[in-house]
Design an enzyme around this catalytic site. Structure first.
Site, short mmCIF file in Angstrom:
data_model
loop_
_atom_site.label_atom_id
_atom_site.label_comp_id
_atom_site.label_asym_id
_atom_site.label_seq_id
_atom_site.Cartn_x
_atom_site.Cartn_y
_atom_site.Cartn_z
CB SER A 172 -33.42 -12.55 13.11
OG SER A 172 -33.05 -11.71 14.38
CE1 TYR A 220 -29.37 -10.78 10.38
CE2 TYR A 220 -30.24 -10.09 12.29
CZ TYR A 220 -29.95 -11.09 11.38
OH TYR A 220 -29.86 -12.38 11.79
N1 LIG Z 1 -26.01 -16.25 15.26
C1 LIG Z 1 -27.13 -15.68 15.72
O1 LIG Z 1 -26.96 -14.87 17.03
C2 LIG Z 1 -28.57 -15.60 14.64
C3 LIG Z 1 -29.60 -15.01 15.31
C4 LIG Z 1 -30.64 -14.93 14.76
C5 LIG Z 1 -30.70 -15.51 13.22
N2 LIG Z 1 -29.49 -15.97 12.87
C6 LIG Z 1 -29.57 -16.50 11.53
O2 LIG Z 1 -29.11 -17.62 11.25
C7 LIG Z 1 -28.68 -17.77 10.03
C8 LIG Z 1 -27.21 -18.40 10.25
O3 LIG Z 1 -26.15 -17.58 10.99
P1 LIG Z 1 -25.22 -18.06 11.75
O4 LIG Z 1 -25.41 -17.63 13.02
O5 LIG Z 1 -24.99 -19.67 11.92
O6 LIG Z 1 -23.95 -17.44 11.14
P2 LIG Z 1 -22.74 -18.02 10.47
O7 LIG Z 1 -21.69 -19.00 11.06
O8 LIG Z 1 -21.99 -16.88 9.78
O9 LIG Z 1 -23.41 -18.88 9.00
C9 LIG Z 1 -24.00 -18.14 7.90
C10 LIG Z 1 -24.28 -19.26 6.91
O10 LIG Z 1 -24.70 -18.56 5.67
C11 LIG Z 1 -24.01 -18.78 4.45
N3 LIG Z 1 -23.91 -17.61 3.81
C12 LIG Z 1 -23.78 -16.17 3.92
N4 LIG Z 1 -24.24 -15.66 2.85
C13 LIG Z 1 -24.40 -16.60 1.93
C14 LIG Z 1 -24.53 -16.59 0.39
N5 LIG Z 1 -24.69 -15.23 -0.25
N6 LIG Z 1 -25.07 -17.94 -0.28
C15 LIG Z 1 -24.72 -18.85 0.39
N7 LIG Z 1 -24.78 -18.78 1.72
C16 LIG Z 1 -24.33 -17.92 2.68
C17 LIG Z 1 -22.58 -18.81 5.24
O11 LIG Z 1 -21.87 -19.80 4.21
P3 LIG Z 1 -20.72 -19.21 3.08
O12 LIG Z 1 -19.84 -17.99 3.65
O13 LIG Z 1 -19.79 -20.34 2.88
O14 LIG Z 1 -21.36 -19.02 2.01
C18 LIG Z 1 -22.76 -19.91 6.30
O15 LIG Z 1 -22.88 -20.94 6.19
C19 LIG Z 1 -28.34 -16.44 9.43
O16 LIG Z 1 -29.74 -16.33 8.55
C20 LIG Z 1 -28.56 -15.68 10.45
O17 LIG Z 1 -29.14 -14.27 10.25
C21 LIG Z 1 -28.35 -15.96 13.51
#
Ligand SMILES: NC(=O)c1ccc[n+]([C@@H]2O[C@H](COP(=O)([O-])OP(=O)(O)OC[C@H]3O[C@@H](n4cnc5c(N)ncnc54)[C@H](OP(=O)(O)O)[C@@H]3O)[C@@H](O)[C@H]2O)c1
Length: 254
Positions: A136, A149
């Protein structure tokens, strides 16, 4: 690098950025999409029937090992791991709770490490293996409430630095993604301004571009990551003044 006819495993592909990556990459590749929510994975499969779905929790090494055995039986190898699964919880230092730090480390950092452990033997069978880890842009600055985080994501970025030194001699390519704000379930509960927020589709396009170019650090949007990197390079007293003014403790007495 040609991103076609590859076998790609994406963790956390049931929603958000992982889902958008799965949909886009499945146009030219074989994608295995995993996550915990079977319901969401089924919806993804309805949209793109070619995507192979697997239920796997990244905090459970046995479920990840099972997924990799399944990939081995079906495809015999794995070209790319995109360790994307993650979660975000903010801390409130006025009611300090170490369990938040534990959950962030368990899902974000150990989830990535377990996924790597499970997939390395299969990746070693690929001609040009590629490990992609989701970090991130929060690692570039000490932003308020992001203690747990950011630390879990900084652990991933640092791990990838050393992993590059160890795996590049074996012919691996490594990439670590540092996105700004993306409009997903993860950011929907954020109650602060999110400058330059982008859609998951746009984020996925930018990530695929970085992977194709074999970039080690895939940082976007540029303006935000550049600003955060600049902030990090300022002297402590300057940046702590700026980040401190953003903290809720600037308005509340401890
Ligand atoms: N959105 C942002 O602004 C942002 C910025 C920087 C980095 N990121 C990173 O990008 C990644 C994806 O996040 P997102 O923004 O797309 O959020 P999201 O829509 O909430 O997606 C998170 C994904 O991770 C999965 N997940 C969470 N805990 C898990 C576990 N214990 N085992 C397996 N799968 C798990 C969830 O699936 P299930 O609930 O089905 O398991 C979901 O598919 C994350 O690592 C986040 O930290 C996001």
């Amino acid at each position: 690098m040609e991103l076609e006819n590859k076998v790609i495993w994406i963790t956390g592909a049931s929603s958000g950025i992982g889902r958008a990556l799965a949909v886009q990459l499945a146009q030219e590749n074989t994608v295995i999409a995993s996550g915990r929510s079977w319901e969401k994975l089924l919806k993804l499969k309805e949209e793109v029937p070619e995507i192979v779905i697997r239920q796997a929790d990244v905090t459970q090494p046995s479920e990840l090992a099972y997924t990799c055995r399944f990939i081995e039986q079906l495809f015999g190898k794995l070209d790319m791991l995109i360790a994307n699964a993650g979660h975000c919880e903010y801390m409130d230092v006025r009611s300090f709770d170490s369990s938040i730090a534990w959950r962030m480390m368990e899902t974000n950092y150990m989830g990535f490490v377990y996924s790597l452990e499970a997939s390395l033997p299969l990746l070693r069978r690929a001609e040009s293996p590629h490990v992609v880890a989701m970090s991130s842009s929060s690692v570039f600055a000490g932003l308020p409430r992001a203690e747990a985080y950011s630390a879990s994501k900084a652990a991933i970025s640092q791990f990838m630095e050393s992993l590059a030194a160890d795996l590049k001699p074996e012919g691996f390519t490594l990439s670590v993604i540092h996105p700004g704000f993306v409009d997903t379930e993860l950011t929907r509960h954020n109650d602060f301004p999110m400058p330059l927020i982008m859609t998951p589709d746009k984020a996925a396009k930018r990530i695929i571009q970085g992977i194709t170019r074999e970039q080690f650090s895939i940082d976007f949007p540029r303006a935000l990551t550049w600003l955060l990197r600049c902030l990090k390079s300022t002297p402590f007293f300057v940046r702590h003044r700026i980040t401190g003014s953003l903290s809720r403790n600037a308005q509340h007495e401890l």
